[in-house]
Write a protein that holds these residues in place. Structure first.
Motif, PDB file in Angstrom:
ATOM      1  N   HIS A   1       0.810  -1.587   0.217  1.00  0.00           N
ATOM      2  CA  HIS A   1      -0.108  -0.223   0.165  1.00  0.00           C
ATOM      3  C   HIS A   1       0.852   1.066  -0.211  1.00  0.00           C
ATOM      4  CE1 HIS A   1      -3.730  -3.213   0.907  1.00  0.00           C
ATOM      5  NE2 HIS A   1      -4.291  -2.193   0.926  1.00  0.00           N
ATOM      6  N   GLU A   2       0.165   2.073  -0.675  1.00  0.00           N
ATOM      7  CA  GLU A   2       1.019   3.818  -1.212  1.00  0.00           C
ATOM      8  C   GLU A   2       0.171   4.634   0.173  1.00  0.00           C
ATOM      9  OE1 GLU A   2       1.419   5.142  -4.961  1.00  0.00           O
ATOM     10  OE2 GLU A   2       3.063   3.707  -4.450  1.00  0.00           O
ATOM     11  N   PHE A   3       0.859   5.633   1.173  1.00  0.00           N
ATOM     12  CA  PHE A   3       0.561   6.387   1.466  1.00  0.00           C
ATOM     13  C   PHE A   3       0.476   7.509   0.628  1.00  0.00           C
ATOM     14  CE2 PHE A   3      -0.934   4.436   5.791  1.00  0.00           C
ATOM     15  CZ  PHE A   3      -0.192   3.778   5.447  1.00  0.00           C
ATOM     16  N   LEU A   4      -1.290   8.640  -0.048  1.00  0.00           N
ATOM     17  CA  LEU A   4      -1.713   9.189  -0.270  1.00  0.00           C
ATOM     18  C   LEU A   4      -1.728  10.672  -0.137  1.00  0.00           C
ATOM     19  CD1 LEU A   4      -1.778   7.144  -3.269  1.00  0.00           C
ATOM     20  CD2 LEU A   4      -0.895   9.000  -3.974  1.00  0.00           C
ATOM     21  N   VAL A   5      -1.427  11.123   0.154  1.00  0.00           N
ATOM     22  CA  VAL A   5      -1.749  13.101   0.149  1.00  0.00           C
ATOM     23  C   VAL A   5      -2.722  13.431  -1.063  1.00  0.00           C
ATOM     24  CG1 VAL A   5      -1.693  14.770   1.263  1.00  0.00           C
ATOM     25  CG2 VAL A   5      -0.504  13.559   1.967  1.00  0.00           C
ATOM     26  N   LEU A   6      -3.764  14.093  -0.305  1.00  0.00           N
ATOM     27  CA  LEU A   6      -4.370  14.232  -1.590  1.00  0.00           C
ATOM     28  C   LEU A   6      -4.405  15.736  -2.036  1.00  0.00           C
ATOM     29  CD1 LEU A   6      -8.164  13.102  -1.469  1.00  0.00           C
ATOM     30  CD2 LEU A   6      -6.176  11.776  -2.561  1.00  0.00           C
ATOM     31  N   ALA A   7      -3.320  16.661  -3.558  1.00  0.00           N
ATOM     32  CA  ALA A   7      -3.240  17.349  -3.884  1.00  0.00           C
ATOM     33  C   ALA A   7      -2.905  18.000  -5.691  1.00  0.00           C
ATOM     34  CB  ALA A   7      -1.848  17.759  -3.375  1.00  0.00           C
ATOM     35  N   GLU A   8      -3.647  18.612  -6.140  1.00  0.00           N
ATOM     36  CA  GLU A   8      -3.529  19.401  -7.043  1.00  0.00           C
ATOM     37  C   GLU A   8      -2.228  19.154  -8.246  1.00  0.00           C
ATOM     38  OE1 GLU A   8      -4.950  22.713  -8.292  1.00  0.00           O
ATOM     39  OE2 GLU A   8      -7.307  22.467  -6.841  1.00  0.00           O
ATOM     40  N   THR A   9      -0.946  18.977  -7.029  1.00  0.00           N
ATOM     41  CA  THR A   9       0.443  19.522  -8.127  1.00  0.00           C
ATOM     42  C   THR A   9       0.832  17.252  -7.263  1.00  0.00           C
ATOM     43  OG1 THR A   9       0.646  19.585  -5.392  1.00  0.00           O
ATOM     44  CG2 THR A   9       0.653  21.194  -7.447  1.00  0.00           C
ATOM     45  N   GLY A  10      -0.401  16.478  -6.870  1.00  0.00           N
ATOM     46  CA  GLY A  10       0.664  15.188  -6.764  1.00  0.00           C
ATOM     47  C   GLY A  10       1.489  14.176  -7.884  1.00  0.00           C
ATOM     48  N   GLU A  11       1.502  13.569  -8.457  1.00  0.00           N
ATOM     49  CA  GLU A  11       2.653  13.297  -9.249  1.00  0.00           C
ATOM     50  C   GLU A  11       2.076  11.815  -9.909  1.00  0.00           C
ATOM     51  OE1 GLU A  11       7.035  13.644 -10.402  1.00  0.00           O
ATOM     52  OE2 GLU A  11       7.090  13.149  -8.117  1.00  0.00           O
ATOM     53  N   SER A  12       1.265  11.375  -8.604  1.00  0.00           N
ATOM     54  CA  SER A  12       0.065  10.446  -9.300  1.00  0.00           C
ATOM     55  C   SER A  12      -1.113  10.544  -9.351  1.00  0.00           C
ATOM     56  CB  SER A  12      -0.044   9.118  -7.458  1.00  0.00           C
ATOM     57  OG  SER A  12       1.964   9.175  -6.646  1.00  0.00           O
ATOM     58  N   GLU A  13      -2.063   9.482 -10.065  1.00  0.00           N
ATOM     59  CA  GLU A  13      -3.042   9.525 -10.444  1.00  0.00           C
ATOM     60  C   GLU A  13      -3.938   8.670  -9.746  1.00  0.00           C
ATOM     61  OE1 GLU A  13      -4.096   9.204 -14.437  1.00  0.00           O
ATOM     62  OE2 GLU A  13      -5.751  10.325 -14.431  1.00  0.00           O
ATOM     63  N   VAL A  14      -4.582   8.759  -8.578  1.00  0.00           N
ATOM     64  CA  VAL A  14      -5.506   8.433  -7.818  1.00  0.00           C
ATOM     65  C   VAL A  14      -6.703   7.953  -8.204  1.00  0.00           C
ATOM     66  CG1 VAL A  14      -3.905   8.333  -6.188  1.00  0.00           C
ATOM     67  CG2 VAL A  14      -5.681  10.017  -5.545  1.00  0.00           C
ATOM     68  N   PHE A  15      -7.540   6.609  -7.955  1.00  0.00           N
ATOM     69  CA  PHE A  15      -9.104   6.994  -7.761  1.00  0.00           C
ATOM     70  C   PHE A  15      -9.082   6.185  -6.337  1.00  0.00           C
ATOM     71  CE2 PHE A  15      -6.841   6.258 -11.961  1.00  0.00           C
ATOM     72  CZ  PHE A  15      -7.417   6.713 -12.938  1.00  0.00           C
ATOM     73  N   TYR A  16     -10.608   6.567  -6.389  1.00  0.00           N
ATOM     74  CA  TYR A  16     -11.126   6.090  -4.732  1.00  0.00           C
ATOM     75  C   TYR A  16     -12.545   6.257  -4.555  1.00  0.00           C
ATOM     76  CZ  TYR A  16      -9.909  10.912  -3.340  1.00  0.00           C
ATOM     77  OH  TYR A  16     -11.227  12.559  -3.740  1.00  0.00           O
ATOM     78  N   ASP A  17     -13.273   5.828  -3.471  1.00  0.00           N
ATOM     79  CA  ASP A  17     -14.563   6.059  -2.632  1.00  0.00           C
ATOM     80  C   ASP A  17     -14.026   7.530  -1.909  1.00  0.00           C
ATOM     81  OD1 ASP A  17     -16.695   6.097  -1.330  1.00  0.00           O
ATOM     82  OD2 ASP A  17     -16.932   3.772  -1.622  1.00  0.00           O
ATOM     83  N   SER A  18     -15.251   8.315  -2.628  1.00  0.00           N
ATOM     84  CA  SER A  18     -14.814   9.263  -1.155  1.00  0.00           C
ATOM     85  C   SER A  18     -15.138   9.045  -0.161  1.00  0.00           C
ATOM     86  CB  SER A  18     -15.705  10.623  -2.558  1.00  0.00           C
ATOM     87  OG  SER A  18     -17.298  10.379  -1.573  1.00  0.00           O
TER      88      SER A  18
END
Ligand code: 5CA
Length: 446
Positions: free
Chosen positions: A208-225
């Motif tokens: 698992h990766e831990f992601l902080v949501l941010a427009e400038t993030g390098e990863s594209e993510v898909f999630y259930d809100s």
């Protein structure tokens, strides 16, 4: 600290090379200076924040029962030949030859070295479970270092390694790390969402990766809100309890949350449409379970209760310590500058003297300063002979959560002004009350 004696080289102009806000603000606030591409000096203010983040990581690792140590940055290529990764790692690895023509490398991670330490000293299941970690500089010769400390070539990482007798115990270590990471990031004022990811050059099946949501993030993510409503908060957890840790993992990973590497459009379509989110995120950590991949290749065995020699089950777990400085700024700033969460702020409060040289104002500032220090807090006192506007601008830029403003006019009425950086709200009160309030705020945070 008195600002007149500190080294805080703030920049007036916005540096043109910085494309994202955290990089711009770190340069403007005099936190870092680029030494060469993707390599930075940490100037005093930046260094202070880095140390605060490290301290939180150490405390939370300690709580989870993990043992700190320190391995070197330079490693011998021979170890990496044993695991097969010397060739597999590719051009991201910085390879060095010493004067005796020995192949060395600047460590991009430490699975081999820790496995070597383990196999030299541990031979019985009785010494397990064991999790060792360190916080050390890494080097990865990234093709495109960018965004300042977010994608550096040299960067500070906490990397931890668990050694367990069975797969079940190792999965508990994985779950335990997930819990301790949730706590760690929340203490830094961040929501970091665990997302199913790809294991890349580390290997293994569970990650698992831990992601902080941010427009400038390098990863594209898909999630259930719905996942963004989850908080670990200050609930108690028994890190030795397999059930408790597994329950937290299930709670935080049962909803759809994946990076683009593992995204499954069909599964995602099953999330109610109004809760489907596609966004960008900053990866601030990753946990892996890779079983016996390294222990088998490198002969890290223990004698089990039946007297058989068996390879240990392992995982590794990383936190991007230097990247977190940028990630926190991405998540917490406004157009005036940084807004540090109280958990990581470099100084607990700023003191602004509106009339330096005025006997009363100077004495009141000094008294405030001394009281805060006596409470175990660290204030930054702007004692420079500058205009009020310039002093406020500096305080706003460097982002201390609380500011006490002291001026002759207020002092005549027996008050100073306490300002919250986040809301911009100010309140007048006697100096002693300002000190008490700040003391209470930080007492709550620890
Ligand atoms: N050995 C494993 C775990 S200890 C490992 O190396 N994992 S990692 O590759 O995922 O890195 C751990 C964390 O370091 C990442 O989640 C990220 O936050 C940080 N990191 C990785 N590469 C960089 C980089 N180039 N610049 C800044 N931080 C980075």
């Amino acid at each position: 600290m008195r600002l007149s004696r500190y080294f805080l080289p703030v920049l007036k102009e916005t540096p043109s090379e910085a494309q994202i806000v955290s990089h711009r603000l770190m340069l403007r606030a005099g936190m870092i200076k680029q030494a060469s591409a993707g390599i930075y000096s940490w100037l005093p203010l930046g260094y202070k924040i880095l140390r605060k983040i490290e301290a939180i990581v150490h405390e939370e690792q300690g709580r989870a029962g993990h043992i700190p140590m320190l391995m070197p940055t330079l490693q011998s290529a021979d170890l990496w030949r044993e695991s097969g990764r010397y060739d597999a790692y590719g051009p991201e690895m910085l390879r060095i030859r010493d004067r005796h023509e020995r192949d060395m490398l600047f460590g991009p991670t430490n699975e081999e070295m820790i496995t070597d330490i383990f196999r030299c000293h541990v031979s019985s299941y009785r010494d397990l479970p064991m999790t060792l970690y360190h916080i050390q500089w890494k080097f990865r010769d990234e093709r495109r270092p960018r965004f300042g400390v977010m994608r550096g070539r040299e960067f500070l990482m906490k990397d931890g390694y668990n050694f367990d007798l069975t797969r079940e115990d190792a999965l508990h270590a994985y779950n335990r790390h997930l819990v301790s990471y949730l706590r760690t990031y929340e203490r830094m004022g961040l929501q970091a969402i665990p997302m199913r990811a790809d294991s890349g050059p580390i290997g293994g099946d569970d990650t698992h990766e831990f992601l902080v949501l941010a427009e400038t993030g390098e990863s594209e993510v898909f999630y259930d809100s719905e996942i963004t409503d989850l908080k670990f908060g200050d609930r108690k957890i028994d890190y030795d309890s397999h059930d408790e840790c597994r329950a937290v993992l299930e709670e935080f990973t049962s909803r759809y949350a994946r990076t683009d590497e593992t995204h499954d459009p069909e599964l995602f379509a099953k999330v109610p449409e109004d809760r489907q989110r596609q966004a960008r995120g900053i990866e601030v950590g990753q946990i892996f379970y890779f079983g016996t991949k390294y222990s088998e290749a490198m002969g890290a065995n223990v004698v089990d209760p039946d007297g058989n020699r068996v390879p240990v089950h392992m995982g590794s777990h990383g936190i991007g310590v230097s990247r977190l400085v940028g990630a926190i700024i991405e998540a917490s700033h406004d157009d005036k500058g940084i807004i540090w969460p109280e958990g990581v702020t470099p100084f607990h409060a700023g003191i602004v003297n509106l009339k330096q040289g005025d006997e009363e104002a100077d004495a009141a500032c000094q008294a405030l300063y001394d009281s805060l220090v006596t409470m175990g807090l660290e204030p930054l006192y702007d004692d420079r002979d500058e205009r009020a506007g310039a002093k406020f601008a500096t305080m706003d830029l460097i982002g201390l959560p609380w500011r006490i403003t002291v001026g002759p006019r207020g002092l005549k009425n027996g008050v100073v002004e306490l300002t919250c950086r986040r809301t911009g709200e100010s309140e007048e009160m006697p100096p002693e009350q300002a000190v008490t309030r700040i003391g209470q705020i930080y007492a709550r945070k620890v």
